[in-house]
Design an enzyme around this catalytic site. Structure first.
Site, PDB file in Angstrom:
ATOM      1  N   TYR A 133      30.319  55.581   6.396  1.00  0.00           N
ATOM      2  CA  TYR A 133      29.238  56.534   6.170  1.00  0.00           C
ATOM      3  C   TYR A 133      28.245  56.513   7.338  1.00  0.00           C
ATOM      4  O   TYR A 133      27.616  55.492   7.616  1.00  0.00           O
ATOM      5  CB  TYR A 133      28.495  56.224   4.873  1.00  0.00           C
ATOM      6  CG  TYR A 133      29.272  56.469   3.608  1.00  0.00           C
ATOM      7  CD1 TYR A 133      30.464  57.195   3.599  1.00  0.00           C
ATOM      8  CD2 TYR A 133      28.823  55.973   2.380  1.00  0.00           C
ATOM      9  CE1 TYR A 133      31.172  57.414   2.439  1.00  0.00           C
ATOM     10  CE2 TYR A 133      29.524  56.197   1.209  1.00  0.00           C
ATOM     11  CZ  TYR A 133      30.699  56.906   1.248  1.00  0.00           C
ATOM     12  OH  TYR A 133      31.414  57.118   0.087  1.00  0.00           O
ATOM     13  N   VAL A 134      28.119  57.663   7.985  1.00  0.00           N
ATOM     14  CA  VAL A 134      27.204  57.840   9.128  1.00  0.00           C
ATOM     15  C   VAL A 134      27.441  56.729  10.157  1.00  0.00           C
ATOM     16  O   VAL A 134      26.508  56.139  10.688  1.00  0.00           O
ATOM     17  CB  VAL A 134      25.730  57.888   8.688  1.00  0.00           C
ATOM     18  CG1 VAL A 134      24.855  58.508   9.782  1.00  0.00           C
ATOM     19  CG2 VAL A 134      25.561  58.679   7.391  1.00  0.00           C
TER      20      VAL A 134
END
Length: 330
Positions: free
Chosen positions: A53-54
């Site tokens: 995530y990110v």
């Protein structure tokens, strides 16, 4: 906030799980940390993230937010997706998992992960290698429980059987896409989870935002996750169907009856669905967070719940109708 044990374990988790996929991108760090603290203050204890995530930024923000409150938190993260340019930077090889867990621990600023999850099936790595590695991580204390995400029924059952045969730690949970407009797991996975006592922690409980009620028939969105016309699970082609709008019509009707928002109604239905432990909700803004938190502390009437269940149920297909026809009852 109420609590439930997660699958075949004694681990108590809150009836809502805060998802952090947007943290560090759509949601800035300050608001992300504020959400986590508000969630914990309201009695929530279950947080979900992933190493991908990110590009790891989500894990970093979560780690910063819980550093002084670690004992309060049931912390879940995931491994599998590509995190670098090399061939062993994805999948479930022993190398990928060992490297991945250490990197996640550094970003999360902790020495253990409560729930370490396989993000999606890996067709290259033998499941025997993966499960042995996960069992070793539990033995050395880096991981306390394991789960999976986005598995087919046979993949989950094969994993459970192999763990049981070899006396390895078994999955206590699965994280599938599940909502009023995504009930595909009812065909096989949910009955397996009920039979094998595997906790269900659904992602996408609002159907990519469709069940918030902000969309209208014939109007293709120009912003938000559903603005993509085709080509993904959260595309308008998949979500903006007439069948889904009939479900949304019922959600809106019940929202008016209960003086709640459509999002709160959709989440409340899922919280009380048999087999579901903790829906994972996300929020881009603090206002969205507060709205979603309003889905707990009340219940739909039996009649309202049944209306939602009936309008969203899958067609009675083979072999389900055949098995039902010949079901033995004493």
């Amino acid at each position: 906030m109420e609590y439930r044990t997660l699958g075949k374990s004694g681990l108590a988790v809150s009836e809502l799980c805060l998802g952090t996929m947007t943290f560090g991108k759509a949601t800035e760090e300050k608001d992300s940390i504020e959400m986590i603290h508000r969630f914990l203050d309201a009695g929530g204890n279950f947080l979900d993230t992933a190493d991908v995530y990110v590009e790891g930024r989500s894990e970093e923000i979560v780690g910063k937010a819980i550093k002084d409150r670690r004992s309060e938190v049931i912390l879940a993260t995931k491994v599998r997706m590509k995190v670098g340019p090399h061939p062993n930077d994805l999948g479930y090889s022993r190398k990928r998992i060992m490297d991945g867990v250490d990197a996640s621990l550094r970003r999360l600023q902790t020495d253990y992960i409560d729930l370490y999850q396989l993000h999606v099936w890996d067709h290259l790595t033998p499941i025997e290698e993966t499960l042995r590695t996960l069992d070793d991580l539990i033995t050395v204390g880096k991981v306390r429980y394991i789960g999976c995400s986005n598995f087919l029924a046979w993949q989950l059952m094969k994993s459970l059987s192999y763990s049981d045969f070899n006396r390895y730690a078994r999955f206590i949970s699965i994280q599938p896409q599940y909502s009023l407009v995504n009930r595909e797991m009812d065909r096989e996975v949910m009955s397996l989870c009920l039979e094998e006592n595997v906790g269900v922690i659904p992602w996408g409980p609002l159907g990519g935002g469709f069940l918030t009620g902000k969309y209208s028939r014939g109007e293709v969105p120009t912003e938000g996750r559903l603005k993509v016309p085709t080509g993904s699970e959260s595309s308008w082609e998949v979500k903006g169907t007439e069948a889904n709008f009939k479900i949304l019509d019922t959600v809106r009707e019940i929202a008016e009856e209960t003086q709640k928002t459509p999002a709160q109604v959709a989440l409340n239905w899922l919280i009380h669905q048999q087999g579901v432990t903790s829906p994972i909700f996300g929020a881009r803004t603090l206002a969205q967070f507060e709205e979603n938190m309003g889905s707990v502390g009340w219940t739909l009437t039996a009649e309202q719940w049944e209306r939602l269940d009936e309008i969203s149920a899958l067609p009675d297909e083979y072999p389900h109708r055949f098995i039902k026809k010949f079901q033995r009852v004493l």
